[in-house]
Design an enzyme around this catalytic site. Structure first.
Site, short mmCIF file in Angstrom:
data_model
loop_
_atom_site.label_atom_id
_atom_site.label_comp_id
_atom_site.label_asym_id
_atom_site.label_seq_id
_atom_site.Cartn_x
_atom_site.Cartn_y
_atom_site.Cartn_z
CG ASN A 190 -7.75 1.00 1.31
OD1 ASN A 190 -7.10 0.93 2.35
ND2 ASN A 190 -7.44 1.84 0.34
CG ASP A 232 -1.64 1.23 1.50
OD1 ASP A 232 -2.29 1.72 0.56
OD2 ASP A 232 -1.58 1.76 2.63
CB THR A 263 -2.12 3.18 -4.07
OG1 THR A 263 -2.56 4.39 -3.46
CG2 THR A 263 -2.07 3.38 -5.58
CG ASP A 317 -2.28 2.16 6.58
OD1 ASP A 317 -2.41 1.91 5.36
OD2 ASP A 317 -2.60 3.25 7.09
CE LYS A 353 -5.19 -0.61 -1.88
NZ LYS A 353 -4.35 -0.07 -0.77
CG ASP A 407 -1.71 7.83 0.87
OD1 ASP A 407 -1.06 8.88 1.04
OD2 ASP A 407 -2.27 7.53 -0.21
#
Length: 290
Positions: free
Chosen positions: A239, A8, A42, A236, A213, A10
């Protein structure tokens, strides 16, 4: 043995400066040199994601908009899964009825009808991942995203739904009113062809059920002859769970949500402590020992 890694961005690959640290970059390059496939996964659009990845000198496939689009290292489209126009209109109508702010991600870019609320949404995502960073610093970074043209202002989203050139990838919903967010989630959950997730404490992300994802990662790895069970996924937020559920080595960031940490078999350091690099090096070391 780990043959592929999906990370990921962010709150994971990016530090508090919204950059890929030198430590994370070096670990990724080391993995690639060892023949390990590295993929960035992402919620960002390709334009927003590729800008940061290429700035760090990394070449890899990118899963964008939560899996609505996949681009290879050369930027060529590999896969797309959008929301049909009539369904997009229905989603927009439901959200407008609730009086809740949202943005629309398409194959032609990201759009907002309200500049200031768009800034607030970016701040929420940044602050969720980096709560100690000052709001002034985050607000400046958010404004830069607009100024650089990576988010566009449109008077009415209907112009996107009417234009056959626009394929809707994602709705990004934002509200600090938790009750209103829950209402939106309840309404959208009734539409069975959608996937609803989150990347911040005050947002919802709405995609086609085929744009997740995990779904995109399975497709990418299958096309490369790689087994998803030999993959590691690092993230984190909510999603990220769809890809964590399909890989053999799911890794939660130290700053990840409790639900993510609870699911994952491994937990690494935070995004401010090169958590991705540490997860990669630990996996490679274990592979050498196996």
């Amino acid at each position: 043995m780990i043959t592929s890694i999906a990370s990921d961005m962010d709150g994971t690959l990016l530090n508090e400066k919204q950059e890929i640290s030198e430590g994370n970059k070096e670990a990724i390059l080391k993995a690639q040199q060892a023949g390990i496939e590295v993929i960035v996964a992402t919620g960002r659009s390709y334009e927003e994601a590729s800008y940061v990845v290429k700035e760090a000198g990394i070449d890899c496939d990118i899963i964008c908009a939560n899996g609505a689009e996949v681009r290879d290292a050369d930027g060529e489209i590999v896969y797309q899964a959008g929301i049909e126009d009539d369904r997009s209109r229905q989603i927009a109508a439901e959200l407008n009825e609730l009086g809740i702010y949202f943005e629309v991600y398409t194959n032609q870019g990201t759009y907002t009808e309200d500049y200031e609320k768009g800034i607030d949404l970016i701040i929420d995502i940044f602050k969720t991942s980096n709560p100690d960073v000052s709001e002034a610093q985050v607000r400046q970074a958010a404004k830069e995203r607009y100024d650089e043209g990576r988010i566009n202002v449109v008077e009415d989203y209907e112009v996107l739904f009417e234009d056959s050139e626009h394929l809707v990838f994602k709705f990004l919903v934002f509200s600090k009113d938790r009750e209103k967010l829950q209402q939106a989630q309840s309404v959208l959950a009734e539409l069975k062809d959608l996937a609803v997730s989150s990347s911040g404490k005050n947002n919802l992300e709405i995609n086609s059920i085929h744009a997740q994802k995990g779904v995109a990662l399975e497709k990418v790895l299958s096309s490369k002859g790689l087994n998803v069970k030999d993959a590691m996924a690092i993230g984190d937020n909510l999603n990220d769970l769809s890809m964590m559920k399909v890989v053999g080595r799911p890794v939660a960031m130290g700053n990840g949500l409790p639900e993510v940490k609870e699911f994952c078999s491994h937990v690494t350091a935070t995004n401010r402590e090169d958590g991705v690099a540490k997860a990669i090096l630990a996996a490679m070391e274990q592979s050498e020992q196996d």
